[in-house]
Enzyme design. Structure first.
Site, short mmCIF file in Angstrom:
data_model
loop_
_atom_site.label_atom_id
_atom_site.label_comp_id
_atom_site.label_asym_id
_atom_site.label_seq_id
_atom_site.Cartn_x
_atom_site.Cartn_y
_atom_site.Cartn_z
N LYS A 2 0.84 -1.20 0.00
CA LYS A 2 0.00 0.00 0.00
C LYS A 2 0.87 1.25 0.00
O LYS A 2 0.63 2.20 -0.74
CB LYS A 2 -0.92 0.02 1.23
CG LYS A 2 -2.10 -0.93 1.11
CD LYS A 2 -2.80 -1.13 2.44
CE LYS A 2 -3.84 -2.25 2.29
NZ LYS A 2 -4.39 -2.70 3.56
N GLN A 29 -5.23 -1.70 9.72
CA GLN A 29 -5.04 -2.99 9.05
C GLN A 29 -5.65 -4.13 9.87
O GLN A 29 -5.41 -4.25 11.07
CB GLN A 29 -3.53 -3.22 8.82
CG GLN A 29 -3.19 -4.49 8.09
CD GLN A 29 -3.66 -4.50 6.62
OE1 GLN A 29 -3.79 -3.46 6.00
NE2 GLN A 29 -3.93 -5.67 6.09
N ASP A 31 -11.66 2.66 3.93
CA ASP A 31 -12.03 1.25 3.80
C ASP A 31 -13.55 1.08 3.60
O ASP A 31 -14.00 0.00 3.25
CB ASP A 31 -11.65 0.48 5.09
CG ASP A 31 -10.30 -0.20 5.01
OD1 ASP A 31 -9.98 -0.73 3.93
OD2 ASP A 31 -9.59 -0.23 6.03
N1 GUN Z 1 -6.85 -6.78 5.69
C1 GUN Z 1 -7.04 -7.48 4.53
N2 GUN Z 1 -7.72 -6.72 3.63
C2 GUN Z 1 -7.95 -5.53 4.23
C3 GUN Z 1 -8.62 -4.33 3.80
O1 GUN Z 1 -9.14 -4.21 2.69
N3 GUN Z 1 -8.63 -3.32 4.71
C4 GUN Z 1 -8.08 -3.43 5.96
N4 GUN Z 1 -8.16 -2.38 6.77
N5 GUN Z 1 -7.47 -4.53 6.38
C5 GUN Z 1 -7.41 -5.57 5.52
#
Ligand code: GUN
Length: 289
Positions: A54, A98, A121
């Site tokens: 990311k 996360q 998100d």
């Molecule tokens: N862990 C795995 N996929 C995601 C996601 O799309 N967002 C977040 N915050 N954590 C994740």
């Protein structure tokens, strides 16, 4: 005829070029780059890789990213305080906590605490509510990535039967909401299947578009797929050294018309839509000043 393999990385690259342009335009007008803050607890290797990817993607697209790395033993109160600090920081446009979180943390109060205008998100109840009403503020990243894949692969969604296997908060449920709404890459008849669904294969075999999102490696077999269907594989399970999808790719690609691989299918799209949401959050922030 073997299926067309849909290259998610290629679609993601195309979209990221547009996002980079939008980010540069915002930067020029506002004097600061769109800024994503990611919060990572502990040292789960898969989460560390996600967060690193990311950050790299942000950098490449001209977005600022900040990583707040906290110990695995962080308490609920400490994490809440970090989220509140980021909410109050006007230089931060998007916040991502996360998942999964360590077991001492109750995730819902944390996700509920993220300021709705910074909730890139699309996990906050206000944003999920807006999405379910068909007037989204943000689109959830993985479902939005799936929808973009369908658009860019030229799949006709309106009027089609989409079967989604998996009802998670992250993918199955929000994707169903999105695809059943009115719109060019929507207007579908959606069936959501899950672990308690009876005669699962009978349902999946009637689907024009089959989305596998239950996190069970190679669960979807060729006999569960209608010949000529489009198959989207959202699964990513680590099996030894390999990342394996929810679809038996080798066999299903002999039946389907088009299929996404794992890796290089949906995965790169999730991060792309996160970048898009961060730029959108920066613009919302500008508009609310
Ligand atoms: N862990 C795995 N996929 C995601 C996601 O799309 N967002 C977040 N915050 N954590 C994740």
């Amino acid at each position: 005829m073997p299926a067309t393999i849909i290259d998610g990385r290629q679609i993601a690259e195309k979209l990221r070029a547009d996002i980079a342009r939008d980010a540069a335009e915002f930067h020029a007008a506002a004097g600061i780059a769109p800024h994503l803050a990611a919060v990572l607890l502990g040292d789960d290797p898969a989460s560390a890789v996600y967060v690193k990817n990311k950050r790299l993607a942000c950098e490449k697209a001209g977005l600022k990213s900040t990583l707040i790395q906290l110990p695995a033993a962080t308490t609920q109160g400490e994490l809440l305080a970090v989220v509140e600090r980021l909410n109050a920081d006007v230089s931060v446009h998007g916040i991502l906590v996360q998942l999964p979180l360590p077991k001492q943390i109750h995730p819902q109060p944390i996700l509920d605490a993220v300021a709705p205008l910074k909730d890139v998100d699309c996990f906050h109840p206000e944003n999920v509510g807006l999405l379910s009403q068909g007037r989204p503020r943000f689109l959830p990243c993985t479902p939005s990535g799936v929808q973009q894949i369908l658009i860019h692969a030229g799949v006709k969604v309106p009027g089609s039967h989409v079967a989604i296997v998996g009802r998670s908060d992250l993918v199955g449920r929000p994707l169903a909401l999105m695809l059943m709404q009115k719109g060019p890459a929507a207007d579908a008849t959606v069936t959501v299947c899950h672990s308690r669904t009876r005669d699962l294969a009978q349902i999946t075999r009637t689907a024009d578009i089959l989305v596998a999102a239950m996190g069970q490696p190679e669960f979807i077999k060729a006999e569960m797929v209608k010949p000529g269907a489009v198959v989207i594989d959202v699964g990513t399970t680590r099996v030894g050294e390999r990342i394996v999808g929810d679809v038996d790719f080798a066999r299903v690609s002999e039946v389907a018309a088009a299929i996404t691989p794992v890796p290089r299918g949906v995965g790169p799209m999730t991060i792309t839509m996160l970048l898009a949401n961060t730029v959108a959050a920066a613009r919302l922030h500008g508009a609310s000043q």
